[in-house]
Write a protein that holds these residues in place. Structure first.
Motif, PDB file in Angstrom:
ATOM      1  N   VAL A 144       0.851  -1.190   0.000  1.00 10.95           N
ATOM      2  CA  VAL A 144       0.000   0.000   0.000  1.00 10.95           C
ATOM      3  C   VAL A 144       0.890   1.244   0.000  1.00 10.95           C
ATOM      4  N   ARG A 145       0.589   2.159  -0.915  1.00 14.25           N
ATOM      5  CA  ARG A 145       1.276   3.454  -0.911  1.00 14.25           C
ATOM      6  C   ARG A 145       0.260   4.561  -0.693  1.00 14.25           C
ATOM      7  N   ASP A 146       0.570   5.446   0.225  1.00 18.53           N
ATOM      8  CA  ASP A 146      -0.214   6.654   0.445  1.00 18.53           C
ATOM      9  C   ASP A 146       0.768   7.802   0.617  1.00 18.53           C
ATOM     10  N   ARG A 147       0.876   8.630  -0.431  1.00 20.05           N
ATOM     11  CA  ARG A 147       1.866   9.704  -0.458  1.00 20.05           C
ATOM     12  C   ARG A 147       3.272   9.124  -0.250  1.00 20.05           C
ATOM     13  N   ASN A 148       3.996   9.509   0.769  1.00 18.91           N
ATOM     14  CA  ASN A 148       5.357   8.977   0.902  1.00 18.91           C
ATOM     15  C   ASN A 148       5.434   7.841   1.921  1.00 18.91           C
ATOM     16  N   ARG A 149       4.291   7.272   2.267  1.00 19.97           N
ATOM     17  CA  ARG A 149       4.269   6.088   3.134  1.00 19.97           C
ATOM     18  C   ARG A 149       4.033   4.847   2.271  1.00 19.97           C
ATOM     19  N   LEU A 150       4.927   3.871   2.369  1.00 22.41           N
ATOM     20  CA  LEU A 150       4.753   2.584   1.699  1.00 22.41           C
ATOM     21  C   LEU A 150       4.812   1.491   2.756  1.00 22.41           C
ATOM     22  N   THR A 151       3.801   0.646   2.768  1.00 23.90           N
ATOM     23  CA  THR A 151       3.755  -0.432   3.749  1.00 23.90           C
ATOM     24  C   THR A 151       3.495  -1.761   3.051  1.00 23.90           C
TER      25      THR A 151
END
Length: 237
Positions: A144-151
């Protein structure tokens, strides 16, 4: 893209699941210009949940800036969620990182640091619901990517996650080259790797076996959620 230095840090901690770290590390180390750092409070060996010892390369205090920070998961994540030294390090390092990332239950640690408030994120299937307690938005996807967070989701998804990060840092072609170098072409012998595909009886057995541990994790998550509540706002990038 030029092969200028890309500083990537992965957090070590006692009781981590080693594949959460070593899977992404194998991918990251192949990115042109990558400078990989294994981060912990000291340089003493860190023992994983299955007994493998890993040597840190850099202490928290000696790590001024990073392009990417990655937090793996594992049973030791429970203690890490209330470890102020680790949480303070993540809060300090994250604002200047290009990407703030995690694998498996490492996302709960990021959330405990207030770094996933308002962000879509994933986690191991057994604990993904706990993200919402900490202000994150759970998404049942492998990456999952949300802006500059990737998990990344559980354990083995760390390789998928790391290839996605590699594509962001060095381009899709380089990421595909790394995938081919690793011969990453999963063909599992069973379709039991997700609650969506596993036979119901297997899912029930595993869920029952891990229920006491998941309950202990949730208890700590709830405690952390109460502590975060008054000061939850985190800068959204």
């Amino acid at each position: 893209m030029s092969a200028s230095t890309i500083n990537i840090g992965l957090v070590l901690f006692p009781g981590l699941t080693q594949l959460d770290l070593t899977g992404p590390a194998e991918v990251f180390a192949r990115i042109p210009g990558a400078n990989l750092q294994l981060l912990w409070k000291t340089l003493e060996p860190v023992t994983s949940d299955r007994g493998l010892s890993i040597l840190p390369t850099t202490e928290f205090s000696a790590c001024p800036t990073l392009d990417v920070i990655c937090v793996p998961g594992g049973p030791g994540q429970i203690e890490l969620m209330t470890d102020d030294e680790t949480l303070d390090f993540l809060r300090r390092i994250a604002p200047t990182c290009r990407f703030v990332t995690s694998v498996c239950t490492g996302s709960l640690v990021l959330a405990a640091a207030g770094l996933l408030s308002g962000y879509r994120a994933t986690c191991h299937w057994s604990s993904i619901d706990q993200l919402s307690l900490l202000g994150a938005i759970p998404v049942n996807d492998r990456v999952v990517r949300d802006r500059n967070r990737l998990t990344g989701a559980g354990v083995t998804s760390g390789i998928d996650f790391a290839l996605a990060v590699a594509a962001e840092l060095a381009g899709p072609e380089t990421a595909q080259e790394i995938q081919l170098q690793l011969e990453y072409d999963p063909q599992p012998p069973f379709h039991a790797g997700s609650p969506r595909t596993a036979p119901h009886a297997i899912l029930e057995q595993v869920s029952t076996k891990i229920a006491p541990f998941i309950a202990s994790r949730r208890a700590v998550t709830e405690q952390v959620a109460q502590r975060l509540a008054p000061s939850h706002p985190t800068e959204v990038r």
